[in-house]
Design an enzyme around this catalytic site. Sequence first.
Site, PDB file in Angstrom:
ATOM      1  CE1 TYR A 103      17.532 -46.539  52.491  1.00 61.00           C
ATOM      2  CE2 TYR A 103      19.904 -46.236  51.517  1.00 61.00           C
ATOM      3  CZ  TYR A 103      18.316 -46.368  51.391  1.00 61.00           C
ATOM      4  OH  TYR A 103      17.530 -46.543  50.037  1.00 61.00           O
ATOM      5  CG  ASN A 132      23.456 -42.121  43.481  1.00 60.03           C
ATOM      6  OD1 ASN A 132      23.305 -41.658  44.619  1.00 60.03           O
ATOM      7  ND2 ASN A 132      24.686 -42.788  43.379  1.00 60.03           N
ATOM      8  N   PRO A 280       8.478  -9.761  -0.934  1.00 56.42           N
ATOM      9  CG  PRO A 280       6.244  -9.471  -1.413  1.00 56.42           C
ATOM     10  CD  PRO A 280       7.234  -9.299  -0.413  1.00 56.42           C
TER      11      PRO A 280
END
Length: 368
Positions: A103, A132, A280
């Site tokens: 590679y 990476n 309320p």
Amino acid sequence: MKVLVTGAGGFIARNLRVVLNEGGRFEVLPVTRETDEAALEGMVARADAVVHLAGVNRPKDPSEFATGNRDFTAHLCELLAATGRAIPVAFSSTIQVDRDTPYGQSKHAAEERLLAYAAATGAPVAIYRLPNVFGKWGRPDYNSAVITFCHHIARGLPIRIDDPAAVVRLVYIDDVVAELRRWLDAPAETVGFPEIAPVYTATVGELVEQIRAFGQVRDNLVTEPVGTGLVRALYATYVSYLPVESFRYRVPLHGDARGVFAEMLKTKDSGQFSFFTAHPGITRGGHYHHTKTEKFLVVKGLARFRFRDILTDETYTVETSGAEPTIVETIPGWAHDITNIGDDEMIVLLWANEIFDRERPDTVASTL
């Protein structure tokens, strides 16, 4: 600008193509494994610049390194030179070019072909030796270990760690794309080896521990510091690999005759977020704090906040409503409460500067 992008179906190219298609400045000419020779030649003839991202890094046969990296790059350079134009090229190489591996050797050979193209034509060439790369839209078990960790941990799947102490160098996909976008806007006039910044360094064990911590927020509601740096990039990557059924999660809801209360998110150093409702006529609060501070935002309904200095008995009252968003802060040493003075349910968002600690609540009951 017409930008030919090789490896157009790959991880980096997916992200780059989306950004280049934003704003209308660029036209992407995508080259994939399915692109035939005639189509490739036609796109090269039209290109104003090339971002060469195609490559082979996990072949079934090692000979594919040479054909996919060295030979394809050589052929691309021949086509570019044949146009008679000095077409700029940015190339995604690797920090492994100096390694004696198939590679690394194939990537180094590809670099040599591009340098020869630059010397022969005067074309600007930028060679990015990438460490990476991680981020969204990658392939787990293929593109990077971080992508694999995020994908598997998000699904509760096992991961393999050969050496937790191994140190890795990382760049985030958005930073890679931003640099390529910058280069396309103003390609250098010569050959260069620009770098992506920032480069992060961490051990494999540290990365895995951090990624696993992201999932724990759904249980303890305590978020990691995801606003900057490596943790920000890792978190964005992690959530991008969540399965769709994990796009949501429930939080505990506590209710009584007054209404309901729910904590949404806690931070390690900047408090927590929650909300509550009140029917309320209902009053909530009726206490003071020595150090804790809070911010209230009524998002629905009509509220009356009352304050009393517990030393001087000085009082203060303020009314707010969801129609005119207003932050009301509580002050240490002032007792306070909030009453729904409207006819409908009141909904209030609340931020406290510290996570509630039952052992040290810093909340003392006091009448107003």
